[in-house]
Write a protein that holds these residues in place. Structure first.
Motif, PDB file in Angstrom:
ATOM      1  N   VAL A 180      46.001  42.020  23.910  1.00  0.00           N
ATOM      2  CA  VAL A 180      45.120  43.160  24.156  1.00  0.00           C
ATOM      3  C   VAL A 180      45.396  42.929  25.855  1.00  0.00           C
ATOM      4  CG1 VAL A 180      43.452  42.908  22.969  1.00  0.00           C
ATOM      5  CG2 VAL A 180      43.433  41.516  24.386  1.00  0.00           C
ATOM      6  N   ASP A 181      45.185  43.959  26.425  1.00  0.00           N
ATOM      7  CA  ASP A 181      45.412  44.795  27.741  1.00  0.00           C
ATOM      8  C   ASP A 181      47.314  45.050  28.228  1.00  0.00           C
ATOM      9  OD1 ASP A 181      45.007  44.587  30.676  1.00  0.00           O
ATOM     10  OD2 ASP A 181      46.241  42.059  30.866  1.00  0.00           O
ATOM     11  N   THR A 182      48.110  43.932  27.246  1.00  0.00           N
ATOM     12  CA  THR A 182      49.287  44.178  27.623  1.00  0.00           C
ATOM     13  C   THR A 182      49.801  44.380  25.882  1.00  0.00           C
ATOM     14  OG1 THR A 182      51.475  43.653  29.053  1.00  0.00           O
ATOM     15  CG2 THR A 182      50.174  41.607  28.409  1.00  0.00           C
TER      16      THR A 182
ATOM     17  N   ALA B  85      45.891  55.863  33.716  1.00  0.00           N
ATOM     18  CA  ALA B  85      44.852  55.214  34.540  1.00  0.00           C
ATOM     19  C   ALA B  85      45.596  55.508  36.044  1.00  0.00           C
ATOM     20  CB  ALA B  85      44.507  53.789  34.283  1.00  0.00           C
ATOM     21  N   GLY B  86      46.940  54.778  36.025  1.00  0.00           N
ATOM     22  CA  GLY B  86      47.450  55.909  37.053  1.00  0.00           C
ATOM     23  C   GLY B  86      47.693  56.955  37.381  1.00  0.00           C
TER      24      GLY B  86
ATOM     25  N   LEU C 189      51.169  53.763  50.398  1.00  0.00           N
ATOM     26  CA  LEU C 189      51.450  52.429  49.997  1.00  0.00           C
ATOM     27  C   LEU C 189      51.212  52.660  48.366  1.00  0.00           C
ATOM     28  CD1 LEU C 189      50.680  50.572  53.101  1.00  0.00           C
ATOM     29  CD2 LEU C 189      52.877  51.484  52.923  1.00  0.00           C
ATOM     30  N   ILE C 190      52.118  51.816  48.353  1.00  0.00           N
ATOM     31  CA  ILE C 190      51.733  51.518  46.663  1.00  0.00           C
ATOM     32  C   ILE C 190      51.783  49.444  46.708  1.00  0.00           C
ATOM     33  CG2 ILE C 190      52.426  51.215  44.483  1.00  0.00           C
ATOM     34  CD1 ILE C 190      53.442  53.702  44.274  1.00  0.00           C
ATOM     35  N   VAL C 191      50.623  49.055  45.762  1.00  0.00           N
ATOM     36  CA  VAL C 191      50.612  47.998  45.945  1.00  0.00           C
ATOM     37  C   VAL C 191      50.670  47.226  44.497  1.00  0.00           C
ATOM     38  CG1 VAL C 191      49.240  45.947  46.119  1.00  0.00           C
ATOM     39  CG2 VAL C 191      49.304  47.142  47.777  1.00  0.00           C
ATOM     40  N   ASP C 192      52.742  47.393  44.229  1.00  0.00           N
ATOM     41  CA  ASP C 192      52.382  47.273  42.894  1.00  0.00           C
ATOM     42  C   ASP C 192      52.055  45.683  42.751  1.00  0.00           C
ATOM     43  OD1 ASP C 192      54.224  47.486  40.143  1.00  0.00           O
ATOM     44  OD2 ASP C 192      55.989  48.099  41.141  1.00  0.00           O
ATOM     45  N   GLY C 193      52.399  45.190  40.751  1.00  0.00           N
ATOM     46  CA  GLY C 193      52.434  44.090  40.092  1.00  0.00           C
ATOM     47  C   GLY C 193      53.535  43.340  39.574  1.00  0.00           C
ATOM     48  N   THR C 194      53.280  42.366  39.421  1.00  0.00           N
ATOM     49  CA  THR C 194      53.872  41.249  38.367  1.00  0.00           C
ATOM     50  C   THR C 194      54.966  42.213  36.406  1.00  0.00           C
ATOM     51  OG1 THR C 194      51.886  40.703  36.513  1.00  0.00           O
ATOM     52  CG2 THR C 194      52.522  39.301  38.668  1.00  0.00           C
TER      53      THR C 194
ATOM     54  N   THR D 243      51.462  46.792  31.365  1.00  0.00           N
ATOM     55  CA  THR D 243      50.863  47.492  31.475  1.00  0.00           C
ATOM     56  C   THR D 243      50.666  47.704  33.528  1.00  0.00           C
ATOM     57  OG1 THR D 243      49.335  45.749  30.503  1.00  0.00           O
ATOM     58  CG2 THR D 243      48.047  47.249  32.195  1.00  0.00           C
ATOM     59  N   ILE D 244      51.507  47.395  33.976  1.00  0.00           N
ATOM     60  CA  ILE D 244      51.662  47.236  35.157  1.00  0.00           C
ATOM     61  C   ILE D 244      52.447  48.768  35.533  1.00  0.00           C
ATOM     62  CG2 ILE D 244      51.847  46.553  37.637  1.00  0.00           C
ATOM     63  CD1 ILE D 244      50.351  43.784  37.108  1.00  0.00           C
TER      64      ILE D 244
END
Length: 320
Positions: free
Chosen positions: A127-129, A145-146, A164-169, A173-174
């Motif tokens: 789930v989620d990812t 969503a993005g 600016l884009i604050v990215d993630g891991t 999903t990200i």
């Protein structure tokens, strides 16, 4: 005659032993082939980081669903550590749980552990990812969503400005949300990305990386955070820089904290594209039950639609 009799006895004994071994092998194969549970009596929920309210919502719904079907529930927090999740799956195998619902820290790295669980007859739902090797994947339509979040940001900027884009891991999903955002930006050539850095998906690192990017880029009008904790950290960085009247921020999640921020007067945070963690868990339990009953759904990837929540419609949003 005596030698011949001895040879006959020896051959007979060897044949009997061979048949016995063959019979044992067939029995093991049948056991493995028929090891899928006939009923979901125990559930193991594995989340990436319980400090994120998204996963707290999953835990809450998992308790509801477990009680509803009369199953035991064991919840484990990986604290964003792949080794922890590997060990947690090993523990669930020992406990002989029937269903594992996992939000994987690493979609590829967890594959060997997931395969061990499935070989042990456990149904595994990511789930989620996404997580390679899982029986099914249930997640938000991250690209949508993005796209929603960055479309709204661009529209509020009037189709021009620096962001600016604050990215993630680097999990699917990200990366999907970033892909959706950049696809949206193609429709707004006047909006330019002047900085992009990865947080650790939390508010603290969202604050720190945004502070760094704001220091390096004085001419900024908007920020996209790939999840609400990072976006709210970015909003705090904007506020600490005294630029909340100059910069607007959007995120993804539809979290309770984001809702509160949307209702707060003077905040730079203006919108969030929703996720539905509770629905992910509901769908995962349903998939597990259907599979246990021999009705495994043909559709093994389920994308949950996202909606945009803003200051204009936040009062109508039911939330998590």
């Amino acid at each position: 005659m005596k030698i011949k009799n001895k040879l006959t006895v020896a051959c007979a004994a060897l044949l009997a032993a061979t048949m016995l071994l063959a019979g044992c092998d067939n029995g093991d194969e049948d056991k493995t082939a028929n090891s899928t549970p006939k009923e979901i009596k125990s559930i193991g929920l594995m989340v990436q980081d319980m400090s994120n309210p998204f996963f707290s919502s999953m835990q809450k719904e998992a308790k509801i669903q477990a009680k509803k079907i009369g199953a035991k529930l064991n919840v484990q927090d990986a604290q964003l550590d792949l080794a922890n999740q590997d060990n947690q799956i090993s523990a669930f195998i020992e406990q002989k749980v029937d269903l594992i619902i996992v939000s994987a820290v690493d979609e590829s790295g967890l594959k060997p552990a997931i395969e061990r669980a499935r070989n042990a007859g456990i149904i595994v739902v990511a789930v989620d990812t996404p997580a390679k090797g899982a029986d099914a994947i249930i997640t938000t339509n991250g690209v949508q969503a993005g796209n929603l979040s960055c479309t709204y940001l661009s529209e509020k900027l009037g189709g021009k400005g620096n962001i600016l884009i604050v990215d993630g891991t680097p999990i699917q999903t990200i990366t999907d949300r970033i892909k959706g955002c950049k696809t949206a930006l193609k429709k707004y050539p006047g909006v330019k990305v002047v900085g992009q850095q990865a947080s650790k998906n939390d508010r603290a690192t969202g604050l720190s990386v945004t502070t760094d990017m704001l220091t390096a880029n004085k001419d900024v009008q908007g920020i996209f955070g790939m999840n609400d904790p990072s976006a709210l950290g970015a909003s705090l960085a904007v506020e600490q820089a005294g630029r909340q009247k100059q910069i607007i921020v959007t995120g993804v999640d539809g979290s309770p904290q984001a809702v509160d921020e949307l209702k707060r007067s003077g905040s730079s945070f203006i919108g969030t594209a929703t996720q539905n963690p509770a629905e992910m868990v509901r769908q995962a339990v349903k998939f597990g039950q259907d599979t246990a009953k021999g009705k495994k759904p043909k559709k093994t990837t389920i994308l949950i639609p996202s909606k945009m929540v803003t200051r204009d419609n936040v009062s109508e949003y039911k939330g998590w």
